[in-house]
Design a protein around this motif. Structure first.
Motif, PDB file in Angstrom:
ATOM      1  N   HIS A 224       0.821  -1.216   0.000  1.00  0.00           N
ATOM      2  CA  HIS A 224       0.000   0.000   0.000  1.00  0.00           C
ATOM      3  C   HIS A 224       0.853   1.263   0.000  1.00  0.00           C
ATOM      4  O   HIS A 224       0.441   2.288  -0.553  1.00  0.00           O
ATOM      5  CB  HIS A 224      -0.889   0.030   1.241  1.00  0.00           C
ATOM      6  CG  HIS A 224      -2.127  -0.789   1.140  1.00  0.00           C
ATOM      7  ND1 HIS A 224      -3.387  -0.253   1.050  1.00  0.00           N
ATOM      8  CD2 HIS A 224      -2.308  -2.144   1.123  1.00  0.00           C
ATOM      9  CE1 HIS A 224      -4.288  -1.220   0.999  1.00  0.00           C
ATOM     10  NE2 HIS A 224      -3.652  -2.382   1.045  1.00  0.00           N
ATOM     11  N   THR A 225       2.000   1.218   0.659  1.00  0.00           N
ATOM     12  CA  THR A 225       2.784   2.435   0.867  1.00  0.00           C
ATOM     13  C   THR A 225       4.071   2.516   0.054  1.00  0.00           C
ATOM     14  O   THR A 225       4.692   3.568   0.002  1.00  0.00           O
ATOM     15  CB  THR A 225       3.149   2.578   2.357  1.00  0.00           C
ATOM     16  OG1 THR A 225       3.878   1.411   2.776  1.00  0.00           O
ATOM     17  CG2 THR A 225       1.893   2.713   3.209  1.00  0.00           C
ATOM     18  N   ALA A 226       4.465   1.401  -0.578  1.00  0.00           N
ATOM     19  CA  ALA A 226       5.693   1.411  -1.376  1.00  0.00           C
ATOM     20  C   ALA A 226       5.469   0.910  -2.793  1.00  0.00           C
ATOM     21  O   ALA A 226       6.340   1.065  -3.652  1.00  0.00           O
ATOM     22  CB  ALA A 226       6.784   0.574  -0.707  1.00  0.00           C
ATOM     23  N   GLY A 249      16.540   0.358   0.952  1.00  0.00           N
ATOM     24  CA  GLY A 249      16.712   0.952  -0.376  1.00  0.00           C
ATOM     25  C   GLY A 249      15.427   1.420  -1.010  1.00  0.00           C
ATOM     26  O   GLY A 249      15.438   1.957  -2.126  1.00  0.00           O
ATOM     27  N   VAL A 250      14.302   1.234  -0.329  1.00  0.00           N
ATOM     28  CA  VAL A 250      13.003   1.592  -0.897  1.00  0.00           C
ATOM     29  C   VAL A 250      12.574   2.979  -0.425  1.00  0.00           C
ATOM     30  O   VAL A 250      12.691   3.311   0.752  1.00  0.00           O
ATOM     31  CB  VAL A 250      11.926   0.564  -0.479  1.00  0.00           C
ATOM     32  CG1 VAL A 250      10.542   1.022  -0.913  1.00  0.00           C
ATOM     33  CG2 VAL A 250      12.238  -0.797  -1.079  1.00  0.00           C
ATOM     34  N   ASN A 251      12.071   3.763  -1.337  1.00  0.00           N
ATOM     35  CA  ASN A 251      11.447   5.033  -0.985  1.00  0.00           C
ATOM     36  C   ASN A 251       9.940   4.811  -0.968  1.00  0.00           C
ATOM     37  O   ASN A 251       9.366   4.287  -1.932  1.00  0.00           O
ATOM     38  CB  ASN A 251      11.824   6.119  -1.988  1.00  0.00           C
ATOM     39  CG  ASN A 251      13.285   6.504  -1.880  1.00  0.00           C
ATOM     40  OD1 ASN A 251      13.811   6.679  -0.780  1.00  0.00           O
ATOM     41  ND2 ASN A 251      13.970   6.623  -3.002  1.00  0.00           N
ATOM     42  N   THR A 252       9.303   5.198   0.115  1.00  0.00           N
ATOM     43  CA  THR A 252       7.889   4.900   0.325  1.00  0.00           C
ATOM     44  C   THR A 252       7.058   6.180   0.373  1.00  0.00           C
ATOM     45  O   THR A 252       7.579   7.296   0.287  1.00  0.00           O
ATOM     46  CB  THR A 252       7.701   4.145   1.645  1.00  0.00           C
ATOM     47  OG1 THR A 252       7.906   5.071   2.736  1.00  0.00           O
ATOM     48  CG2 THR A 252       8.694   2.989   1.774  1.00  0.00           C
ATOM     49  N   MET A 253       5.761   6.003   0.549  1.00  0.00           N
ATOM     50  CA  MET A 253       4.882   7.155   0.686  1.00  0.00           C
ATOM     51  C   MET A 253       5.279   7.979   1.910  1.00  0.00           C
ATOM     52  O   MET A 253       5.167   9.211   1.912  1.00  0.00           O
ATOM     53  CB  MET A 253       3.428   6.708   0.804  1.00  0.00           C
ATOM     54  CG  MET A 253       2.427   7.845   0.912  1.00  0.00           C
ATOM     55  SD  MET A 253       0.756   7.346   0.485  1.00  0.00           S
ATOM     56  CE  MET A 253       0.445   6.123   1.769  1.00  0.00           C
TER      57      MET A 253
END
Length: 499
Positions: A224-226, A249-253
């Motif tokens: 839902h957020t990434a 390494g992930v950029n999320t909401m």
């Protein structure tokens, strides 16, 4: 000397046979327990459960495993061991098996049980896919911090309500559900309200499909957020997963809203560390987390209070009202995310607000949740901050209560997850007959805040307000899920480890 060596060899073979027999029994009963309790959530969810932090787990889950998996496994193991190797006091074999035949039969039986367990949890299918490399991330993934996202001049607040296991199945058939009764009338009314938005797989009430890597709560929250699934790369140990570093390494909401100046909080009624929820959000820009422990400190529940997974949703909503009032008084725009828990499998938790309208306990809990969510929405609408606030209500995934589904839902019914968007400044002509998954909620949420997204795609998700086809619509759900199940060195290198 040869006789001594042969004796040692016999002991080694006997130990191997006994160990394999025990593992076979344990795997067989554990696999059956997992599928019965949680349903076919995919082997990724099993791996995550094995390698993630387990603090905060409902004690009933552990007790249920001990009684319906471990205990039967031990009983079967003891009986089979006695059957194969029990001898009289004079050393005579009681059952008509030679030593060699007993070994062979026990080894074959162990292999059969291990194979049966593997098939039950679809390990062969998982191994088939992970033996292949996916290129979906190289070809389709859009990094949200590299994309051009334009916020409106007056940034809107966000309240995102994750409803545990809330699917459209619980509605009556006349409105798109699977039942002959509507156990969630208030949530139904919300999606029928023409001022609200319900993205649907049909031309009526509907929702999104489960996707690989998002069929359990933290996996769904990541999706839902990434806009990506939560995967456990093969060969990574427990200490590298979850608590110390969660998808660095992930950029999320949360990262996007942090850069836009939002004050962000997460509230759950259980232990926020369970499944890595707190580390995931806090390591991606969250400002504060509220859970059962902070609820005790705030006087929402007494010291030491703990039922089911922590505290009932009736306390959670009281806590949310208290903290939202404080948060809304601050100058920054806010993003408040919360997760309910009463509708968790199995059968949910009956609080004092639950009324026995239906024969199934789970349906009474669902009805209670529906009422409480609707009351919470009414409270929000009475607050000064509502005018500039978008509310998103979404189930995290379809229920894992397979017993309830087997008893009440036709096999050919297409189960989807509930969603409702309230007070969005944006309208859409692409609300119905969509094929989408949890990953599509990421860009859709930002669009519901009035953001303009260049290309209308973030992560692997597509902005549903736009007419752009989702990846599921382009590829089909089966092919899309297959790509997510495959091994991805790109995922491991760029998401799982810090770049």
């Amino acid at each position: 000397m040869n006789e001594k060596n042969n004796h040692k060899k016999d002991i080694v073979i006997l130990v191997v046979c006994i160990v394999l027999l025990f593992l076979g029994c344990l795997a067989f009963f554990s696999a059956r327990w997992y599928i019965t309790e949680f349903g076919d959530t995919g082997f990724d969810s099993i791996l995550y459960t094995l390698f993630s932090e387990m603090s905060g787990t409902d004690s009933a889950v552990i007790r249920n495993f001990l009684l319906t998996a471990l205990l039967p496994a031990l009983a079967a193991f003891v009986l089979l061991t006695l059957f194969f190797w029990l001898r009289r006091g004079n050393g005579e074999k009681i059952y008509p098996f030679t030593k060699k035949r007993a070994r062979i039969i026990s080894l074959v039986l162990s292999c059969v049980m291990l194979f049966s367990a593997a098939v039950t949890v679809d390990l062969p299918g998982y191994l088939y896919y992970v033996s292949q490399q996916s290129t979906i991330y190289q070809e389709e993934y859009v990094d949200p911090l590299q994309a051009e996202i334009t916020f409106p001049e007056q940034k809107r607040n966000l309240i995102y309500i994750f409803l545990e296991s809330m699917e459209n199945t619980y509605m009556s058939q006349d409105v798109g559900g699977a039942l002959d009764r509507n156990t969630m009338p208030e949530l139904t009314e919300l999606v029928l309200d023409e001022e609200n938005i319900n993205f649907s797989h049909t031309d009526g009430i509907g929702g999104f499909h489960n996707m690989t890597g998002a069929s359990w709560t933290i996996g769904a929250m990541v999706a839902h957020t990434a806009g990506i699934p939560l995967k456990v790369p093969i060969g990574v140990d427990r200490n590298e997963y979850g608590q110390d570093s969660f998808l660095p390494g992930v950029n999320t909401m949360t990262n996007v809203l942090q850069e836009a100046g939002y004050y962000q909080t997460l509230m759950v009624g259980s232990d926020a560390n369970f499944g890595g929820r707190k580390p995931y959000f806090e390591q991606h820009g969250l400002d504060r987390t509220f859970d059962i422990f902070t609820a005790r400190e705030a006087g929402i529940v007494p010291p030491g209070y703990f039922v089911f997974w922590g505290m009932e949703d009736m306390h959670l909503f009281d806590f949310a009202k208290q903290e939202l009032t404080k948060i809304a008084a601050q100058e920054e725009p806010f993003a408040f995310t919360m997760l309910t828990v009463d509708t968790h499998r199995t059968n949910g938790y009956v609080c004092r607000k639950c009324v026995g309208l239906w024969g199934e306990q789970y349906e009474n809990v669902i009805s209670c949740s529906s009422k409480q969510v609707a009351e919470f929405i009414r409270w929000i609408k009475q607050q000064d901050f509502y005018e500039n606030t978008t509310i998103i209500i979404a189930g995290d995934h379809v229920t894992m209560d397979e017993g309830y589904i087997d008893r009440n839902v036709a096999e050919d019914y297409e189960r989807t997850v509930y969603n409702c968007i309230i007070n969005s400044p944006v309208e859409t002509a692409y609300e119905k007959n969509r094929q989408f998954v949890a990953a599509d909620m990421f860009p859709t949420t930002l669009a519901a805040l009035g953001c303009e997204i260049e290309g209308d795609r973030l992560g692997l998700g597509t902005n549903l307000f736009s007419g752009k086809p989702t990846l599921v619509e382009e590829m089909g759900l089966e092919e899309f899920d297959g790509e997510l199940t495959k091994t991805s060195d790109y995922y491991t290198k760029n998401f799982f480890f810090k770049r």
